[in-house]
Design a protein around this motif. Structure first.
Motif, PDB file in Angstrom:
ATOM      1  N   GLN A  64       0.924  -1.200   0.097  1.00  0.00           N
ATOM      2  CA  GLN A  64      -0.101   0.097  -0.118  1.00  0.00           C
ATOM      3  C   GLN A  64       0.858   1.287   0.164  1.00  0.00           C
ATOM      4  N   VAL A  65       0.411   2.245  -0.774  1.00  0.00           N
ATOM      5  CA  VAL A  65       1.101   3.647  -0.585  1.00  0.00           C
ATOM      6  C   VAL A  65       1.211   4.174   0.825  1.00  0.00           C
ATOM      7  N   CYS A  66       2.231   4.610   0.921  1.00  0.00           N
ATOM      8  CA  CYS A  66       2.701   5.206   2.359  1.00  0.00           C
ATOM      9  C   CYS A  66       3.308   6.885   2.164  1.00  0.00           C
ATOM     10  N   THR A  67       3.392   7.461   3.032  1.00  0.00           N
ATOM     11  CA  THR A  67       3.847   8.896   3.168  1.00  0.00           C
ATOM     12  C   THR A  67       5.218   8.719   3.994  1.00  0.00           C
ATOM     13  N   GLN A  81      -3.974  12.312   6.598  1.00  0.00           N
ATOM     14  CA  GLN A  81      -2.789  11.614   6.941  1.00  0.00           C
ATOM     15  C   GLN A  81      -3.380  10.019   6.488  1.00  0.00           C
ATOM     16  N   ARG A  82      -2.318   9.421   6.208  1.00  0.00           N
ATOM     17  CA  ARG A  82      -2.261   7.870   6.264  1.00  0.00           C
ATOM     18  C   ARG A  82      -1.505   7.344   7.333  1.00  0.00           C
ATOM     19  N   ALA A  90       8.193  -1.256   6.194  1.00  0.00           N
ATOM     20  CA  ALA A  90       8.871   0.037   6.291  1.00  0.00           C
ATOM     21  C   ALA A  90       8.490   0.775   5.086  1.00  0.00           C
ATOM     22  N   CYS A  91       8.258   2.080   4.904  1.00  0.00           N
ATOM     23  CA  CYS A  91       7.785   3.000   3.771  1.00  0.00           C
ATOM     24  C   CYS A  91       9.112   3.363   3.183  1.00  0.00           C
ATOM     25  N   ARG A  92       9.123   2.583   2.002  1.00  0.00           N
ATOM     26  CA  ARG A  92      10.535   2.640   1.120  1.00  0.00           C
ATOM     27  C   ARG A  92       9.856   3.316  -0.304  1.00  0.00           C
ATOM     28  N   HIS A 106       5.811   5.859  -2.444  1.00  0.00           N
ATOM     29  CA  HIS A 106       6.534   4.951  -1.526  1.00  0.00           C
ATOM     30  C   HIS A 106       5.588   4.153  -1.321  1.00  0.00           C
ATOM     31  N   THR A 107       5.747   2.897  -0.787  1.00  0.00           N
ATOM     32  CA  THR A 107       5.112   1.801  -0.421  1.00  0.00           C
ATOM     33  C   THR A 107       5.588   1.014   0.882  1.00  0.00           C
ATOM     34  N   CYS A 108       4.603   0.368   1.402  1.00  0.00           N
ATOM     35  CA  CYS A 108       4.781  -0.384   2.677  1.00  0.00           C
ATOM     36  C   CYS A 108       5.578  -1.614   2.074  1.00  0.00           C
ATOM     37  N   GLN A 109       6.964  -1.923   2.426  1.00  0.00           N
ATOM     38  CA  GLN A 109       7.599  -3.057   2.004  1.00  0.00           C
ATOM     39  C   GLN A 109       8.310  -3.617   3.230  1.00  0.00           C
TER      40      GLN A 109
END
Length: 111
Positions: A64-67, A81-82, A90-92, A106-109
């Motif tokens: 999922q897309v993260c900030t 906010q997310r 981690a958001c990478r 960036h996505t959660c990886q």
């Protein structure tokens, strides 16, 4: 003149409590419920800004897309906010981008 005011039996030892305001949740908030902090929300949710209030939103899952925040404290400037990535993620910067793609997504990886 010497008469004492009668009280109901058993009530004299109870402290007087003011009722909590109606908007404060008594149980853990579900997705979309208003909150003040993440501890107000049920498991798997966090309290994040949505317009000018805060609501319980789902913690992000893998892919999922993260900030990603470059400066500490900039998280408070977002109007939508997310939540953070779930534990173990981690958001990478997204890695599967083709050559010449300048996307900053960036996505959660997995770590």
């Amino acid at each position: 003149h010497g008469t004492a005011e009668l009280e109901e039996p058993g009530t004299e030892a109870l402290p007087r409590r003011t009722p909590a305001p109606a908007w404060i949740p008594t149980a853990k908030g579900e997705e979309g419920d208003l909150c003040l902090r993440s501890s107000d929300c049920a498991a798997g949710l966090c309290c994040a800004r949505h317009f000018w209030s805060k609501m319980c939103k789902p913690v992000l899952r893998e892919g999922q897309v993260c900030t990603r925040h470059r400066r500490k404290g900039s998280h408070g400037l977002e109007i939508f906010q997310r939540c953070h990535c779930a534990e173990g993620l981690a958001c990478r910067l997204q890695r599967e981008l083709g050559p010449g793609d300048t996307s900053r997504l960036h996505t959660c990886q997995r770590h």
